[in-house]
Design an enzyme around this catalytic site. Structure first.
Site, short mmCIF file in Angstrom:
data_model
loop_
_atom_site.label_atom_id
_atom_site.label_comp_id
_atom_site.label_asym_id
_atom_site.label_seq_id
_atom_site.Cartn_x
_atom_site.Cartn_y
_atom_site.Cartn_z
N ASP A 53 0.79 -1.23 0.00
CA ASP A 53 0.00 0.00 0.00
C ASP A 53 0.83 1.28 0.00
O ASP A 53 0.33 2.34 -0.35
CB ASP A 53 -0.95 0.02 1.21
CG ASP A 53 -0.20 -0.06 2.53
OD1 ASP A 53 1.04 -0.14 2.49
OD2 ASP A 53 -0.84 -0.04 3.58
N ARG A 274 -4.46 4.52 6.93
CA ARG A 274 -4.73 4.41 5.50
C ARG A 274 -5.96 5.19 5.10
O ARG A 274 -6.61 5.82 5.91
CB ARG A 274 -4.90 2.93 5.13
CG ARG A 274 -3.66 2.14 5.44
CD ARG A 274 -3.69 0.79 4.86
NE ARG A 274 -4.38 0.78 3.57
CZ ARG A 274 -4.50 -0.29 2.82
NH1 ARG A 274 -4.00 -1.42 3.23
NH2 ARG A 274 -5.14 -0.24 1.67
N TYR A 282 1.22 -3.86 11.10
CA TYR A 282 2.23 -4.85 10.71
C TYR A 282 2.87 -5.39 11.98
O TYR A 282 3.38 -4.62 12.79
CB TYR A 282 3.37 -4.18 9.94
CG TYR A 282 3.14 -3.98 8.48
CD1 TYR A 282 3.04 -5.07 7.61
CD2 TYR A 282 3.07 -2.70 7.94
CE1 TYR A 282 2.88 -4.88 6.25
CE2 TYR A 282 2.90 -2.51 6.57
CZ TYR A 282 2.80 -3.60 5.73
OH TYR A 282 2.64 -3.42 4.40
N PRO A 371 8.08 -6.26 4.52
CA PRO A 371 7.24 -5.16 4.03
C PRO A 371 7.46 -3.86 4.80
O PRO A 371 6.81 -2.87 4.52
CB PRO A 371 5.82 -5.69 4.27
CG PRO A 371 5.96 -6.57 5.45
CD PRO A 371 7.33 -7.18 5.39
#
Ligand code: FAD
Length: 690
Positions: A53, A274, A282, A371
């Site tokens: 993202d 977001r 995470y 990530p």
């Protein structure tokens, strides 16, 4: 199954994730010049929630050159601050620092987050708009052979692929049991996007596709990588990453900030706010180790649930409370920190002779890592942003295929840096926080320092490609994190021309041009320079003309214009007669005199070919002053001459007189087309200038 269909295509892309779509989007820009491209994917689904993202500022700059950064900017969540939370002496987490998420001043964009499915949507729209290219889904490649004549001419189609059309069942893998959309397999989503069901008539059909070039963008388990015999090197880490997207209900005060939260004994969590009120968590799932027969064992990844990830997060943020009623997506995946030993079917370190690469791999097929720093999708797209224009120029006969080897020399070093960076970054993130007198832990200062340096690297703006036929400089490519290797710049041997140094402090060969505002001389409209550097596939000659009010500077400018009109200038020498004169080269000039003191018609026609050719470093009425010459560290009187590659990276910097160096630079890899060079009269007529 019907008879086996056979067809030819210039470029075949395997895999329609971010890397494949970036490549297809680039090729779409060349389709009007006759390039053909197909993109296939084994999956039936078009789009999904979750997965990557984060969009770094360099990626947004590139989207701007393709004309869709505004869509991303509008829909995404903007990441402005990072907060650090650490345990105090009583083991209770508290905020210990804040830094800007993107280092101020490095770009006119800042990092944003938007789910991968939307980003893929923007690519699909651009591909169909510019080149009528659509992803062909539910197609599985089954064999790939490269004919030995692959070194010969570009009219060959030496790569033969046999593919099979799949049924809906085959191309839509089932999910692990869960009601929540899970990234344990890709998941179909969302508004406005419909899955492409495979056509029943074609199911089971085989097809042979002959291609000049193939790019494998088929992800971490790349089939293409196996076909060319490339190997991933590095480590499979023990870490399982839990990722959870949802709308949180919490009393944690920084839930709309990017946060790195280290608990005293329950691990750490990265909070990513977001779009649409969603927050991503995470977590490195260390607590999911279980004891079996006295030994610690990993739990089966496929058994991990959204609830397990949430519980791990709740422990870390204690004493704050955290609930998620509306979980949108989750995943759990184990990462390797690995990079492939080669990016093409040709071993770059072996003597190559005439052979040039025909099959390339890009994106996760070349590098995998954690990530944490939001690098996977960005680096993957930047791989094919680097590669596709080079293939297009080779296919269309503008350049010799020699430029193709620069893909590996430029991108492999980035991949190695990325893995080394990820090593450092992950260790830091998963390490225990230091307490007073405990030098085994990670001190906050160390964490912040590495984070800040890491942010510059992660932004993508620090890329500095090494010397090659298309980067006119000497020296060696310098790794930012990785250990130097003898093979770091195998194409440095192709260097023919070297730029002059000291003419600009910020426009440097091998790097992208940071953006500032300039005004169009003809209508006074302010533009960010990057908006003008559209990804059209053209080389760009960018003269900083200095101050045209002095007689000596006028004669320098006039000499440059005379050269641009001469038969030796690249656009007259290399543009094929069948194409528009500006198909391969563009000019964009910027002068430093006050706009009102010099007239448009006082500039030679070669520098004002269109109303979008001439710009000025001056104040705008409503949007301030970009101070471009000062920003770029260029002499306001004398200026300099810059050549930009089609991907916007700086190829050459010299004085306005260094036109012989520019000629020498292009002679190294451009092809003189068949037929007569363009006459000046023809050129002028076409341009309607002078
Ligand atoms: P991919 O996006 O993997 O695309 C590969 C494409 O190739 C797919 O469409 C696939 O269907 C297709 N394909 C594969 N094999 C074949 C074949 N043999 N034939 C035809 N087509 C084929 N990154 C983050 O930054 N944050 C995250 O939270 C995150 N979560 C992730 C979760 C999962 C489950 C996965 C798989 C990845 C995640 N990533 C995440 C990584 C990120 O999504 C990737 O780095 C990025 O998508 C890489 O782009 P790519 O185009 O190289 O590969």
């Amino acid at each position: 199954p019907g008879p086996v269909k056979e067809s030819n295509v210039d470029v075949l892309i395997i895999g329609a994730g971010p890397a494949g779509l970036m490549a297809a989007n680039w090729f779409a820009r060349f389709s009007k010049q006759g390039l053909t491209c197909r993109i296939i994917d084994k999956r039936s689904d078009k789009i999904f929630t979750g997965q990557a993202d984060g969009l770094q500022c360099r990626t947004l700059e590139v989207f701007e050159t393709f004309g869709f950064a505004d869509r991303v900017w509008k829909e995404s969540n903007h990441m402005l601050e990072i907060c650090f939370w650490n345990p105090d002496e009583n083991g209770v987490i508290n905020r210990t620092g804040r830094i800007p998420d993107t280092i101020p001043g490095i770009s006119h964009y800042q990092q944003v987050v938007l789910h991968q499915g939307r980003i893929e949507r923007f690519f699909l729209d651009a591909m169909s708009h510019h080149g009528n290219i659509h992803v062909e889904r539910s197609i599985l490649p089954e064999s790939l052979t490269i004919s030995p004549s692959s070194s010969s001419t570009d009219s060959d189609y030496p790569v033969k692929l046999q593919v099979r059309h799949l049924s809906l069942q085959e191309s839509t893998p089932s999910q692990f049991g869960s009601n929540v959309a899970s990234g344990l397999f890709r998941q179909v989503a969302t508004e406005g996007d419909v899955s492409d069901a495979p056509s029943a008539e074609r199911t089971g059909d085989s097809e042979i596709i002959n291609a000049k070039y193939v790019i494998g963008c088929d992800g971490a388990h790349s089939w293409t990588r196996a076909q060319i015999g490339a190997q991933m090197h590095g480590e499979q880490t023990d870490y399982i990453w839990g990722v959870l997207d949802g709308v949180p209900i919490t009393d944690f005060p920084d839930i709309r900030m990017r946060c790195a939260i280290h608990s005293e004994g329950s691990g750490s969590v990265m909070v990513i706010p977001r779009e649409r009120g969603v927050v991503r968590l995470y977590i490195q799932l260390a607590e999911l180790d279980v004891e079996v027969d006295g030994q610690k064992k990993r739990v089966d990844r496929s058994k991990i649930t959204a609830d397990m990830i949430l519980k791990a997060a709740q422990k870390i943020v204690r004493p704050y409370t955290l609930e998620m009623e509306d979980i949108e997506w989750f995943t759990a995946y184990q990462i390797g920190q690995r990079v492939t030993d080669r990016f093409t079917n040709v071993d770059a370190t072996a003597a190559q002779g005439e052979q040039h690469p025909r099959v390339f791999i890009a994106g996760d097929a070349c590098h995998t890592h954690s990530p944490k720093a939001g690098q996977g999708m960005n680096t993957s797209m930047m791989d094919t942003y680097n590669l596709a224009w080079k293939i297009a120029h080779a296919v269309l006969g503008y350049s010799t295929p020699s430029i193709l080897s620069t893909y590996e020399s430029e991108r492999r070093l980035i991949a190695r840096d990325l893995i080394a960076f990820d090593h450092k970054f992950s260790r830091l993130f998963s390490g225990k926080p230091a307490k007073n007198g405990d030098d085994m832990g990670i001190s906050l200062e160390e964490f912040k320092k590495v984070f800040e340096k890491g942010n510059l690297f992660a932004s993508g703006t620090a890329v500095d490609y090494g010397p090659s036929a298309i980067v006119a400089k000497d020296g060696k490519a310098v790794p930012q994190y990785a250990e130097p290797e003898d093979t770091d710049d195998p194409s440095a041997a192709g260097v023919r021309t070297v730029s002059r140094t000291g003419l600009s402090t910020k426009i440097l060969p091998g790097q992208r041009v940071p953006s500032t505002k300039v005004l169009n001389h003809s209508d006074a409209r302010p533009w960010h320079l990057n908006e003008l550097l559209k990804s059209t596939g053209k080389w760009r000659i960018v003269p900083f003309l200095g101050d045209p009010r002095s007689a000596s500077q006028i004669s320098r400018i006039q000499a440059l214009a005379t050269w641009l009109d001469s038969e030796n200038s690249p656009w007259r020498r290399y543009t094929p007669p069948a194409l528009p004169v500006d198909a391969l080269f563009d000019t964009l000039s910027i002068h430093s005199a006050p706009r009102a003191e010099v007239e448009w018609f006082s500039f030679p026609p070669a520098l004002r070919r269109t109303y979008n050719s001439l710009y000025v470093d001056d104040a705008s009425y409503h949007e301030g002053h970009g101070h471009a010459y000062d920003f770029y560290g260029i002499d306001r009187e004398k200026g300099c001459l810059v050549v930009l590659r089609p991907d916007g990276y700086v190829a050459f910097v010299g004085e306005l007189e260094d036109t012989d160096r520019v000629e020498e630079f292009f002679e190294g890899f451009m092809r003189v087309p068949q037929g007569c060079p363009r006459g000046l009269g023809e050129l002028r007529r076409e341009l309607g200038a002078g």
